[in-house]
Design a protein around this motif. Structure first.
Motif, PDB file in Angstrom:
ATOM      1  N   GLU A  19      53.751  -9.725  57.337  1.00 15.30           N
ATOM      2  CA  GLU A  19      54.041  -9.225  55.996  1.00 15.30           C
ATOM      3  C   GLU A  19      54.418  -7.745  56.027  1.00 15.30           C
ATOM      4  N   MET A  20      53.721  -6.954  56.836  1.00 10.37           N
ATOM      5  CA  MET A  20      54.040  -5.535  56.949  1.00 10.37           C
ATOM      6  C   MET A  20      55.462  -5.334  57.483  1.00 10.37           C
TER       7      MET A  20
ATOM      8  N   ASP B  28      57.943  -6.355  54.726  1.00 12.47           N
ATOM      9  CA  ASP B  28      58.007  -5.331  53.677  1.00 12.47           C
ATOM     10  C   ASP B  28      58.821  -4.125  54.132  1.00 12.47           C
ATOM     11  N   GLU B  29      58.619  -3.701  55.366  1.00 13.89           N
ATOM     12  CA  GLU B  29      59.383  -2.575  55.897  1.00 13.89           C
ATOM     13  C   GLU B  29      60.871  -2.910  55.975  1.00 13.89           C
TER      14      GLU B  29
ATOM     15  N   TYR C 215      62.522  -5.115  54.171  1.00 16.31           N
ATOM     16  CA  TYR C 215      63.094  -5.216  52.822  1.00 16.31           C
ATOM     17  C   TYR C 215      63.217  -3.846  52.156  1.00 16.31           C
ATOM     18  N   SER C 216      62.346  -2.917  52.493  1.00 16.63           N
ATOM     19  CA  SER C 216      62.425  -1.601  51.880  1.00 16.63           C
ATOM     20  C   SER C 216      63.606  -0.786  52.416  1.00 16.63           C
TER      21      SER C 216
ATOM     22  N   ARG D 220      64.580 -12.006  49.419  1.00 16.75           N
ATOM     23  CA  ARG D 220      63.464 -12.462  50.258  1.00 16.75           C
ATOM     24  C   ARG D 220      63.632 -13.911  50.588  1.00 16.75           C
TER      25      ARG D 220
END
Length: 188
Positions: free
Chosen positions: A174-175, A178-179, A181-182, A188
């Motif tokens: 997940e981390m 998230d990175e 996608y940021s 997603r």
């Protein structure tokens, strides 16, 4: 009996060990170790030889010192030879790391800055060699015959993750997502 153990056993064992060491280390590596030992503070700086140190710098660290610094280094070595071995703080030192620490504490690392740089370069040899060995060992594991067509950037990314397992184990999927996608607006 003494002749048997001294000649047949002891000297044969020493010869075998010397042959093993000669096979394991290249002539280049042995010369590097021999020349780096000239900086050693052991036995009241007995092995300290200015010409050997200058040839050491010339041969193994040509990019780390400019031509002007090599000339200045020779003068620093002349002063160092007269100053440091007679200084009371440097009398009982036996290792290069103690010498480096002593130079920093006494402030002589500023006076003999090129010698300090050379000692620090010599002290990083085992670390840099071990890191390179570790990277090549890892590369053998990661880049198998099936993955032989791997691009350099992808291979580097895989090697970093494999080598730095201790850091990478703290990352969750997940981390990472998230990175990723940021970095840009993505679906997603």
């Amino acid at each position: 009996m003494e002749h048997h153990f001294r000649i047949d056993v002891f000297i044969t064992a020493i010869d075998f060990q010397l042959q093993e060491l000669d096979n394991r280390f290249s002539e280049h590596a042995v010369e590097l170790l021999r020349l780096s030992a000239t900086l050693s503070p052991q036995d009241a700086y007995k092995s300290f030889k200015i010409d050997d140190i200058c040839s050491f710098v010339e041969k193994f660290y040509p990019q780390d010192f400019t031509e002007q610094e090599k000339i200045i280094l020779k003068f620093q070595l002349d002063h160092y030879k007269l100053d440091v071995p007679k200084h009371s703080d440097f009398q009982n030192m036996s290792t290069l790391s103690e010498l480096c620490r002593g130079l920093a504490i006494s402030g002589k690392s500023k006076i003999y800055n090129l010698i300090d740089r050379l000692i620090r370069l010599v002290l990083t040899l085992p670390v840099s060699t071990a890191t390179i060995e570790r990277a090549f060992s890892t590369m053998k594991l990661v880049k198998t015959r099936l993955r032989n067509r791997m691009e350099d950037e992808f291979l580097t990314d895989n090697l970093v993750v494999y080598i730095e397992k201790e850091i990478a184990k703290d990352f969750t999927t997940e981390m990472i997502m998230d990175e990723f996608y940021s970095m840009k607006d993505r679906r997603r």
